[in-house]
Structures are given as structure tokens and as C-alpha cells.
Design a protein around this motif. Structure first.
Motif, PDB file in Angstrom:
ATOM      1  N   LYS A   1       0.213   4.696   0.974  1.00 22.02           N
ATOM      2  CA  LYS A   1      -0.797   5.378   1.951  1.00 22.02           C
ATOM      3  C   LYS A   1      -0.325   6.836   1.825  1.00 22.02           C
ATOM      4  CE  LYS A   1      -1.249   1.542   5.233  1.00 22.02           C
ATOM      5  NZ  LYS A   1      -1.044   1.145   6.472  1.00 22.02           N
ATOM      6  N   GLU A   2      -1.484   7.487   1.896  1.00 24.20           N
ATOM      7  CA  GLU A   2      -1.485   8.781   1.997  1.00 24.20           C
ATOM      8  C   GLU A   2      -2.844   9.527   2.506  1.00 24.20           C
ATOM      9  OE1 GLU A   2      -2.181  10.895  -2.164  1.00 24.20           O
ATOM     10  OE2 GLU A   2      -2.170   8.683  -2.858  1.00 24.20           O
TER      11      GLU A   2
ATOM     12  N   PHE B   1      -5.805   7.938   6.423  1.00 22.35           N
ATOM     13  CA  PHE B   1      -4.382   7.729   5.756  1.00 22.35           C
ATOM     14  C   PHE B   1      -4.413   6.008   5.192  1.00 22.35           C
ATOM     15  CE2 PHE B   1       0.070   6.203   6.570  1.00 22.35           C
ATOM     16  CZ  PHE B   1       0.643   7.442   5.758  1.00 22.35           C
ATOM     17  N   ALA B   2      -4.458   5.878   4.193  1.00 25.76           N
ATOM     18  CA  ALA B   2      -4.600   4.774   3.420  1.00 25.76           C
ATOM     19  C   ALA B   2      -4.117   4.931   2.009  1.00 25.76           C
ATOM     20  CB  ALA B   2      -6.092   4.215   3.540  1.00 25.76           C
ATOM     21  N   ASP B   3      -4.373   3.692   1.088  1.00 26.61           N
ATOM     22  CA  ASP B   3      -3.673   3.786  -0.289  1.00 26.61           C
ATOM     23  C   ASP B   3      -5.307   4.102  -0.894  1.00 26.61           C
ATOM     24  OD1 ASP B   3      -3.649   2.705  -3.101  1.00 26.61           O
ATOM     25  OD2 ASP B   3      -1.576   1.867  -2.383  1.00 26.61           O
TER      26      ASP B   3
ATOM     27  N   PRO C   1       0.800  -1.007   0.014  1.00 30.90           N
ATOM     28  CA  PRO C   1       0.031   0.002  -0.234  1.00 30.90           C
ATOM     29  C   PRO C   1       0.763   1.139   0.002  1.00 30.90           C
ATOM     30  CG  PRO C   1      -0.669  -1.516   1.699  1.00 30.90           C
ATOM     31  CD  PRO C   1       0.597  -2.232   1.123  1.00 30.90           C
TER      32      PRO C   1
ATOM     33  N   THR D   1      -8.252   1.503  -1.868  1.00 36.15           N
ATOM     34  CA  THR D   1      -9.540   1.780  -0.999  1.00 36.15           C
ATOM     35  C   THR D   1     -10.648   2.004  -2.114  1.00 36.15           C
ATOM     36  OG1 THR D   1      -8.323   3.059   0.729  1.00 36.15           O
ATOM     37  CG2 THR D   1     -10.670   3.481   0.598  1.00 36.15           C
TER      38      THR D   1
ATOM     39  N   HIS E   1      -4.211  -2.771   5.428  1.00 36.06           N
ATOM     40  CA  HIS E   1      -4.348  -1.605   6.224  1.00 36.06           C
ATOM     41  C   HIS E   1      -4.587  -1.805   7.584  1.00 36.06           C
ATOM     42  CE1 HIS E   1      -5.014  -0.210   1.951  1.00 36.06           C
ATOM     43  NE2 HIS E   1      -4.789   1.117   2.474  1.00 36.06           N
TER      44      HIS E   1
END
Length: 494
Positions: free
Chosen positions: A339-340, A378-380, A337, A384, A466
Motif C-alpha cells: 500500500k501507498e 492508501f492502497a496497492d 498488498p 487497484t 484492502h
């Protein structure tokens, strides 16, 4: 002779050799200690037995007259004593310790002076260990002696000095000690050899018995009995070997289980892929063949209809292949992932916008319910989006015309909760355990099987990346609601 027998014999001889060497060393030490103690014992015994020789000579022979030796009286008596006990040598001393008379060969006497302080020290001791004195024949080797003062008219005129350990005694002791060393050495050697053999045999059988048990378990494991484990809780190196083998066996069995599961998955994959890909391929093949056969007799509207069916089947085929590759990458842990921070409400709105045409065609309403001021998550983003698409696609499959699909976003203490709910046919409680497994289908009466059955499995795998999980709330005829939570960025809201 087998390698195992040769190794066992080598082990036996190593053990026997070690014990033999150890016992021989102990035997040599014992001989040395015994020899030293025997000499000490002999010296003390000789001192006690003959320590009064000088006193008797001084009392009964009156060896000095006017301070000079009375040779006519004393020589015969002293000579008789030395003949009766060759270990005794008698000397007459003046008050300074100078030797004035003796009955031994003159050439054998090397020192004509005796340390008078030792004599006085000897006379001062009443009970206990007495000091060693000078040996006129061997000045460098102190020995045991007996001494007595000689008085004339109440005045000290000299001393009787008797050496109790003479040269003759040393010769006898040397011969006896040599014989003692030989006898003790022979006895100890054979006893040590016998004890080492017995101990070696016992130790060999105790050790090799455990090793044989371990070897049998290893052989059983090699022949396919993967339940074979070494029993017992031994200590030391064998204990370490036991625990190491058992741990290794557990790892191997676990790897076998994983390999078996992977092989089973591969077989299921081939069966399901071949089945699910066959349907769109068959449809495409049939319509293409029809177009080729009837290309001159088909009207333009019919041609367009056939081509639209082929296009729709190719799209389904593309989706199936893409899902297959996506799940394969997730299974192989090849997806990392990226993440952002982003707003889930914006992503959900864009996704629902893309499904509006499909929803309109099926008569299904799409809704987005969200709270104001939701924090960033905060995830990809791409992964997602894939989860939401798979959940919405799943809802479309089981929601009939006139139904609705709703995305609900809500802030919780753990982050932002995402829920995709529909008004479809629902899921029975007994089926809810299996819907996230790969290639599991829900068999409903009158409802055809749709898709490859990995959409929910892909969603579950992505959420596990996640550190989240997917849950379901559903009942037959009351629709289904799938939900999960993504971590929020602390202190950031929009």
C-alpha cells in the motif's frame, strides 16, 4: 484379554488400593485415639470410684498415734484393702510428705518422699479434675492417687496417701490394650478392605462407564460418523476431555469441509479451464492448419486475416491463463498488498486512456466523472488497477454499440467511492448474489458465455485484502453499476 480390559483392571486396582490405604491409615489413627481415650476414661473412672479410699482409712482406722504409724491396727486393714483391690497401694506420710509406713515390698519402693504440694492441691479440689501425684515405685511416672489428712487432738499429724494406679494395674492394662489393639486392628483392616473394595467397584464402574461412552463416540467418529459428539457437561478432567474432543471434532469436520470445498473447486477449475482454454486453442489450431494446408493458394490478405485471428486467440489465451494464476494466488493468500498514497483520478484517467482504442472499435464511449480536490487513497496501485480493469472488461462484455462506460469518483466519510457504471443489459436481482463467485456465468438468451467467470471474483478478493467490499446496483435492461470505497489519507487532498 484386550488392552482396554487390562487398563480397566489397572484402574480398578489403583482405586481400590488408594481407598484401602486411606481407610487403613484412618483405622490406625482411630485405634490410637480410642486407646488414649480409653486410658483417660479408665483413669477418671478409677479416680471417682476409689478416690475416697484414703479418707476412709484416715477416718476409721486412726493409722497414726502420737505422730507415729500404728502398725498393729493399720497393716491388717491396709493389706486387706490391697488384696481386695490390687490396683491400690497405701502409704502413710508425715506432714512434710515423707513416707513413714507402707504395706508393699521395701525393695520395690524407689522414692520415700512424696511431693506434699500435690497432696495439698488434691485436697483443695472439691469437684472436677484432680492433679496427678508421685508414684513411689515409679517416680518418673505420675499417677492418680487419693489422700486424706490425719488429725490427733485436732492437730495435723500426717496423711494417708493411696496410689490408685499401681504396677499391677499397669500390667493388666498393658495386656488388655494389646488385646484391644489386635482386635481393633483386625476388625478395622477387614472393614477397610471391604469398604475399599465396594467403593472401588462403584467408582470404577462410574468412571469407566463415562470412559466407555466417550470411547464409543470416538470409535464412531473414527469410522466416519463426523456428527458424533460427546454429550453431557461433566466437570473436572472428564469434562475437559469432553470439551476438548468436541472442539477437536469441530475443527476436523471444518477442515474436512474445507478440503471437500477445495477438491470441488479443483474439479470445477479443471472442468472450466479445460472448456475455456479449448476454445482459443481450437481456433488457433484450426487456422494454423488451414494456413499450412493452403499456404500456396491463399492470398496475402487472407493470410493476414488468419494470422490476426490466431493472434487474437493467443491474446485471449494469455489473459485467461493470467487470470487463472492471479485468482489461484489470491485463493492461496500469497498476495500481500504493497500500500501507498496515490490519486485515484490519475489512475482512472490512465486506465481509460488505454481502453480508448477498444472503445472506439466497439462504438462505446468512456467517461470519467470526478470531484475536485479528492484526497489521496492508501492502497496497492497495481491491485487497484486490476480491479478497475476487471470491472471495465466486464462492462465491455455486456455493453452493446452506442452504449457508455463511466467511472465516477466521489469523496465520502469512509474514503473515496469508486463506481464503474455501464448501459449494458443489466443483471437480474436473483443473479446478483452469485456474480462474484468463481466460475459463475449469467446465461442470457442469445448471449454467448464470455470469459472464465473469475474477473469479478478476483476484484472481490483484492478488495477484501484492502478491508473493503464490492457492491452492485442493477436491473435488467438498465445497465449495471459496481462500486467500492478505498480508505483516504486523513488531511491530505489535491
Amino acid at each position: 484379554m484386550s488392552v482396554r480390559t487390562i487398563r480397566g483392571n489397572l484402574l480398578f486396582w489403583k482405586i481400590a488400593t488408594v481407598f484401602s490405604v486411606l481407610l487403613i491409615i484412618l483405622g490406625i489413627v482411630f485405634v490410637l485415639i480410642a486407646s488414649k481415650l480409653s486410658r483417660s476414661y479408665y483413669t477418671m473412672a478409677h479416680q471417682e470410684l476409689y478416690g475416697n479410699v484414703a479418707s476412709h482409712l484416715a477416718s476409721f482406722t486412726h493409722p497414726l498415734k502420737n505422730g507415729q504409724p500404728d502398725t498393729t491396727v493399720t497393716h491388717d486393714i491396709i493389706h486387706s484393702i490391697m488384696v481386695a483391690n490390687p490396683s491400690v497401694e497405701v502409704y502413710l506420710l508425715d506432714t512434710t510428705g515423707k513416707i513413714t509406713d507402707y504395706v508393699v515390698p521395701d525393695k520395690s519402693v524407689q522414692n520415700h518422699q512424696v511431693d506434699i504440694s500435690k497432696v495439698k492441691q488434691w485436697l483443695a479440689v472439691k469437684n472436677g479434675e484432680r492433679p496427678l501425684g508421685d508414684n513411689p515405685k515409679q517416680p518418673d511416672e505420675p499417677g492418680i492417687f487419693s489422700a486424706a489428712p490425719v488429725y490427733e487432738n485436732g492437730q495435723l499429724t500426717g496423711y494417708v496417701y493411696a496410689v490408685l494406679a499401681s504396677e499391677k494395674q499397669r500390667e493388666i492394662l498393658t495386656t488388655l490394650n494389646s488385646h484391644l489393639y489386635y482386635c481393633l486392628g483386625m476388625y478395622i483392616f477387614f472393614c477397610a478392605l471391604g469398604i475399599a473394595f465396594i467403593v472401588g467397584v462403584i467408582t470404577f464402574f462410574l468412571i469407566t462407564n463415562s470412559i466407555c461412552d466417550i470411547a464409543m463416540v470416538v470409535r464412531r467418529f473414527k469410522e466416519g460418523d463426523y456428527s458424533a459428539l460427546i454429550e453431557g457437561h461433566a466437570k473436572g478432567n472428564l469434562g475437559m476431555l469432553t470439551s476438548t474432543f468436541n472442539e477437536m471434532a469441530d475443527v476436523i469436520v471444518d477442515n474436512f469441509d474445507k478440503i471437500s470445498a477445495t477438491d470441488k473447486f479443483r474439479q470445477e477449475l479443471i472442468a472450466n479451464v479445460s472448456h475455456d482454454l479449448r476454445t482459443p486453442l481450437s481456433i488457433m489450431q484450426g487456422y494454423v492448419e488451414t494456413l499450412m494446408i493452403k499456404k500456396d493458394s491463399l492470398a496475402e490478405p487472407e493470410k493476414n486475416k488468419y494470422l490476426s485471428v490466431v493472434l487474437d486467440s493467443s491474446k485471449k489465451l494469455s489473459v485467461l491463463v493470467e487470470q487463472l494464476f492471479q485468482y489461484a494466488k489470491l485463493e492461496a493468500n500469497q498476495v500481500n498488498p504493497e500500500k501507498e498514497q496515490f490519486l485515484l483520478s490519475e489512475l482512472a484517467s490512465d486506465i481509460l486512456m488505454a481502453y480508448q482504442l477498444k472503445a472506439k472499435e466497439k462504438g462505446i464511449s468512456l467517461n470519467l466523472n470526478t470531484e475536485g480536490n479528492l484526497p489521496l487513497v492508501f492502497a496497492d496501485i497495481a491491485l487497484t488497477e486490476r480491479v478497475l480493469q476487471n470491472l471495465i472488461d466486464n462492462s465491455f462484455k455486456f455493453t452493446s454499440e452506442g452504449g457508455s462506460i463511466t467511472i465516477q469518483l466521489q469523496q465520502t466519510s469512509a474514503g473515496v467511492k469508486v463506481e464503474v457504471a455501464d448501459t449494458g443489459i443489466g443483471i437480474a436481482p436473483e443473479d446478483q448474489t452469485y456474480i462474484f463467485e468463481r466460475y459463475k456465468y449469467l446465461h442470457k438468451d442469445g448471449l454467448p458465455k464470455k470469459g472464465m467467470g473469475i474477473g469479478l471474483a478476483i476484484a472481490k478478493k483484492i478488495l477484501e485484502l484492502h478491508q473493503s467490499s464490492i457492491q452492485v446496483n442493477s436491473a435488467p435492461g438498465k445497465g449495471a453499476a459496481f462500486w467500492f470505497v478505498l480508505p483516504a489519507v486523513a488531511g491530505v487532498g489535491m
